[in-house]
Motif scaffolding. Structure first.
Motif, PDB file in Angstrom:
ATOM      1  N   LEU A   1      -1.360   5.748   7.006  1.00 54.31           N
ATOM      2  CA  LEU A   1      -1.058   5.361   5.631  1.00 54.31           C
ATOM      3  C   LEU A   1      -2.339   5.218   4.819  1.00 54.31           C
ATOM      4  CD1 LEU A   1       0.845   4.364   3.396  1.00 54.31           C
ATOM      5  CD2 LEU A   1       0.702   2.066   4.420  1.00 54.31           C
ATOM      6  N   LEU A   2      -3.368   4.636   5.429  1.00 48.90           N
ATOM      7  CA  LEU A   2      -4.620   4.435   4.717  1.00 48.90           C
ATOM      8  C   LEU A   2      -5.320   5.758   4.422  1.00 48.90           C
ATOM      9  CD1 LEU A   2      -6.187   2.027   3.632  1.00 48.90           C
ATOM     10  CD2 LEU A   2      -7.524   2.024   5.746  1.00 48.90           C
ATOM     11  N   TRP A   3      -5.204   6.719   5.332  1.00 47.55           N
ATOM     12  CA  TRP A   3      -5.808   8.029   5.105  1.00 47.55           C
ATOM     13  C   TRP A   3      -5.094   8.772   3.982  1.00 47.55           C
ATOM     14  CZ3 TRP A   3     -10.379   9.627   6.554  1.00 47.55           C
ATOM     15  CH2 TRP A   3     -10.991   9.081   7.687  1.00 47.55           C
ATOM     16  N   VAL A   4      -3.774   8.685   3.945  1.00 46.65           N
ATOM     17  CA  VAL A   4      -3.020   9.336   2.867  1.00 46.65           C
ATOM     18  C   VAL A   4      -3.367   8.686   1.531  1.00 46.65           C
ATOM     19  CG1 VAL A   4      -0.706   9.789   1.965  1.00 46.65           C
ATOM     20  CG2 VAL A   4      -1.167  10.036   4.413  1.00 46.65           C
ATOM     21  N   TRP A   5      -3.434   7.343   1.527  1.00 44.54           N
ATOM     22  CA  TRP A   5      -3.810   6.629   0.304  1.00 44.54           C
ATOM     23  C   TRP A   5      -5.198   7.070  -0.166  1.00 44.54           C
ATOM     24  CZ3 TRP A   5      -8.028   3.689  -0.803  1.00 44.54           C
ATOM     25  CH2 TRP A   5      -7.999   2.951  -1.984  1.00 44.54           C
ATOM     26  N   ALA A   6      -6.155   7.167   0.749  1.00 49.61           N
ATOM     27  CA  ALA A   6      -7.518   7.549   0.385  1.00 49.61           C
ATOM     28  C   ALA A   6      -7.567   8.953  -0.208  1.00 49.61           C
ATOM     29  CB  ALA A   6      -8.432   7.454   1.605  1.00 49.61           C
ATOM     30  N   ALA A   7      -6.791   9.871   0.348  1.00 48.25           N
ATOM     31  CA  ALA A   7      -6.781  11.241  -0.176  1.00 48.25           C
ATOM     32  C   ALA A   7      -6.244  11.276  -1.604  1.00 48.25           C
ATOM     33  CB  ALA A   7      -5.952  12.137   0.736  1.00 48.25           C
ATOM     34  N   LEU A   8      -5.139  10.575  -1.857  1.00 49.98           N
ATOM     35  CA  LEU A   8      -4.577  10.541  -3.204  1.00 49.98           C
ATOM     36  C   LEU A   8      -5.489   9.787  -4.167  1.00 49.98           C
ATOM     37  CD1 LEU A   8      -0.808   9.909  -2.372  1.00 49.98           C
ATOM     38  CD2 LEU A   8      -1.857  12.024  -3.202  1.00 49.98           C
ATOM     39  N   PHE A   9      -6.176   8.772  -3.669  1.00 51.50           N
ATOM     40  CA  PHE A   9      -7.100   8.028  -4.520  1.00 51.50           C
ATOM     41  C   PHE A   9      -8.252   8.921  -4.970  1.00 51.50           C
ATOM     42  CE2 PHE A   9     -10.799   5.295  -5.163  1.00 51.50           C
ATOM     43  CZ  PHE A   9     -10.302   4.372  -6.062  1.00 51.50           C
ATOM     44  N   ILE A  10      -8.788   9.728  -4.060  1.00 54.13           N
ATOM     45  CA  ILE A  10      -9.883  10.638  -4.406  1.00 54.13           C
ATOM     46  C   ILE A  10      -9.415  11.672  -5.425  1.00 54.13           C
ATOM     47  CG2 ILE A  10     -11.409  12.414  -3.485  1.00 54.13           C
ATOM     48  CD1 ILE A  10     -11.561  10.804  -0.905  1.00 54.13           C
ATOM     49  N   VAL A  11      -8.189  12.154  -5.268  1.00 54.25           N
ATOM     50  CA  VAL A  11      -7.647  13.119  -6.237  1.00 54.25           C
ATOM     51  C   VAL A  11      -7.588  12.497  -7.627  1.00 54.25           C
ATOM     52  CG1 VAL A  11      -5.574  14.395  -6.885  1.00 54.25           C
ATOM     53  CG2 VAL A  11      -6.379  14.445  -4.527  1.00 54.25           C
ATOM     54  N   ASN A  12      -7.152  11.252  -7.723  1.00 55.16           N
ATOM     55  CA  ASN A  12      -7.055  10.590  -9.021  1.00 55.16           C
ATOM     56  C   ASN A  12      -8.424  10.291  -9.610  1.00 55.16           C
ATOM     57  OD1 ASN A  12      -4.110   9.578  -9.910  1.00 55.16           O
ATOM     58  ND2 ASN A  12      -4.197   9.661  -7.685  1.00 55.16           N
ATOM     59  N   VAL A  13      -9.388   9.924  -8.775  1.00 57.94           N
ATOM     60  CA  VAL A  13     -10.739   9.690  -9.278  1.00 57.94           C
ATOM     61  C   VAL A  13     -11.321  10.982  -9.837  1.00 57.94           C
ATOM     62  CG1 VAL A  13     -13.095   9.098  -8.587  1.00 57.94           C
ATOM     63  CG2 VAL A  13     -11.184   7.703  -7.807  1.00 57.94           C
ATOM     64  N   GLY A  14     -11.084  12.102  -9.147  1.00 60.19           N
ATOM     65  CA  GLY A  14     -11.535  13.386  -9.662  1.00 60.19           C
ATOM     66  C   GLY A  14     -10.878  13.738 -10.979  1.00 60.19           C
ATOM     67  N   ALA A  15      -9.592  13.408 -11.120  1.00 60.86           N
ATOM     68  CA  ALA A  15      -8.900  13.675 -12.383  1.00 60.86           C
ATOM     69  C   ALA A  15      -9.463  12.824 -13.513  1.00 60.86           C
ATOM     70  CB  ALA A  15      -7.404  13.419 -12.226  1.00 60.86           C
TER      71      ALA A  15
ATOM     72  N   LEU B   1       0.825  -1.205   0.000  1.00 59.25           N
ATOM     73  CA  LEU B   1       0.000   0.000   0.000  1.00 59.25           C
ATOM     74  C   LEU B   1       0.864   1.262   0.000  1.00 59.25           C
ATOM     75  CD1 LEU B   1      -3.017   0.748   0.063  1.00 59.25           C
ATOM     76  CD2 LEU B   1      -2.792   1.053   2.527  1.00 59.25           C
ATOM     77  N   LEU B   2       2.014   1.203   0.665  1.00 56.08           N
ATOM     78  CA  LEU B   2       2.931   2.344   0.648  1.00 56.08           C
ATOM     79  C   LEU B   2       3.458   2.585  -0.759  1.00 56.08           C
ATOM     80  CD1 LEU B   2       4.586   4.510   2.100  1.00 56.08           C
ATOM     81  CD2 LEU B   2       6.316   2.750   2.585  1.00 56.08           C
ATOM     82  N   GLY B   3       3.848   1.523  -1.460  1.00 56.80           N
ATOM     83  CA  GLY B   3       4.295   1.682  -2.841  1.00 56.80           C
ATOM     84  C   GLY B   3       3.181   2.170  -3.749  1.00 56.80           C
ATOM     85  N   ASP B   4       1.967   1.677  -3.505  1.00 55.86           N
ATOM     86  CA  ASP B   4       0.841   2.124  -4.314  1.00 55.86           C
ATOM     87  C   ASP B   4       0.518   3.583  -4.033  1.00 55.86           C
ATOM     88  OD1 ASP B   4      -1.372   1.202  -6.179  1.00 55.86           O
ATOM     89  OD2 ASP B   4      -2.537   2.071  -4.550  1.00 55.86           O
ATOM     90  N   THR B   5       0.730   4.043  -2.816  1.00 56.62           N
ATOM     91  CA  THR B   5       0.531   5.462  -2.496  1.00 56.62           C
ATOM     92  C   THR B   5       1.498   6.338  -3.282  1.00 56.62           C
ATOM     93  OG1 THR B   5      -0.233   4.864  -0.271  1.00 56.62           O
ATOM     94  CG2 THR B   5       0.484   7.135  -0.623  1.00 56.62           C
ATOM     95  N   CYS B   6       2.729   5.887  -3.404  1.00 52.95           N
ATOM     96  CA  CYS B   6       3.695   6.637  -4.222  1.00 52.95           C
ATOM     97  C   CYS B   6       3.267   6.675  -5.685  1.00 52.95           C
ATOM     98  CB  CYS B   6       5.084   6.012  -4.087  1.00 52.95           C
ATOM     99  SG  CYS B   6       5.778   6.066  -2.417  1.00 52.95           S
TER     100      CYS B   6
END
Length: 342
Positions: free
Chosen positions: A136-150, A83-88
């Protein structure tokens, strides 16, 4: 006597599904549901010569093995590293272009991490697993939402007022209030390879474009419709907020956002898909940089006046100047940004 370890069925199913999805994507999936620019960008992306899809497949296979062995702590650690690598990767996509297939794999990594956390909580080997939250899960969720919006933003198609948006090789973004835009529309109207995208510099542009659409439906060409829509009356009351006008506002706002995202704030704004024909015409009619001096006729011995030396036709360029630079500006007019349309 040691108690046999349980098989984590939920984590196992998620890991097997993730491994199958990575293998399917590595070989090129037959269902083309990934339509964003990031899909093509990251399809062949490698890290150390290894495709990310094969790396994901190995990771999911390792997670499946830990689920079979019932190793909750080990599985949670492996899932956390994944999940850390996926966050990057999500951060990289947020700064470049989102990939739908990568977002699907990201959801599977997050679900695997959550499954192993719950399994560890049930085993009672974690420290306050029910109350502790994962940063880590909260950071992942924030970046995931940004990508979904994009992704959602990239799928909001631009709106041409003409019907040749898919076939046109030239896009012209214009405002009905811009004099240079009106001149450009008058010159290019009728060209089948030019599509016109209206945007609003003020509220009056909304009503002008709405009137242009009505005139175009009657068979009038774009230049005439634009000229006859300059003095359109502003609707009063709730008519200015009708569903049709609201939808038109959104479409024109989308066109304007596209221009702004291209680091431009003025109109007319052009996009060319290919080499502009005007550059080819200019190169054919331009004179070469250096021309051979025509031979001079020999002086006659009976001439009363001595031959005159060659005189330059223009002032020679200053040292460091390029004599081939154009003397006229390449932009005839624009409005918007610091220069609002009249």
């Amino acid at each position: 006597m040691n108690r046999p370890r349980d098989i984590f069925t939920g984590a196992l199913c998620i890991a097997l599904l993730g491994a199958a999805f990575c293998i399917w994507s590595a070989f090129g999936n037959d269902v083309n549901f990934c339509v964003t620019a990031g899909c093509s960008l990251y399809q062949d992306f490698t890290l150390g010569g290894i495709s990310l899809w094969w790396a994901g497949c190995v990771t999911f296979a390792l997670l499946a093995l830990t689920a079979l062995l019932g190793a909750a702590t080990l599985g949670r650690a492996v899932a956390g590293l994944a999940l850390l690598g996926d966050t990057c990767l999500l951060l990289l996509m947020a700064l470049t272009a989102p990939c739908v297939s990568c977002l699907v794999a990201a959801v599977l990594f997050a679900l695997s991490y959550l499954s192993f956390r719950q399994a560890e909580a049930r085993s009672g080997r974690g420290r306050e697993p029910r109350t502790r939250r994962s940063l880590l899960l909260w950071v992942w969720a924030a970046l995931f939402i940004v990508n979904v919006g994009a992704v959602a933003r990239s799928q909001a198609a631009l709106w041409p007022i003409t019907e040749n948006g898919d076939e046109a090789s030239v896009r012209m973004f214009f405002s009905p209030s811009c004099p240079s835009c009106r001149e450009g529309v008058a010159l290019l109207s009728g060209h089948v390879d030019v599509a016109f995208y209206p945007l609003a510099e003020n509220d009056n542009d909304i009503y002008k474009v709405a009137n242009m659409r009505r005139l175009l439906d009657t068979g009038m060409n774009l230049a005439e419709a634009l000229a006859q829509s300059q003095e359109v009356a502003r609707p009063s009351g709730l008519a200015a907020w009708s569903p049709d006008l609201l939808w038109l506002r959104f479409r024109m706002l989308r066109n304007k956002a596209h221009v702004f995202s291209s680091d431009a704030q003025t109109v007319p704004f052009f996009e060319y898909h290919g080499l502009p024909a005007m550059l080819v015409k200019q190169s054919k009619h331009s004179s070469p940089r250096s021309q051979a001096t025509p031979p001079q006729a020999p002086a006659s011995p009976f001439s009363a006046e001595p031959p005159m030396p060659d005189r330059p036709s223009a002032v020679p360029p200053q040292p460091g100047a390029d004599a081939t630079l154009p003397l006229e500006p390449q932009v005839a007019g624009q409005c918007g940004g610091p220069t609002p349309c009249p």
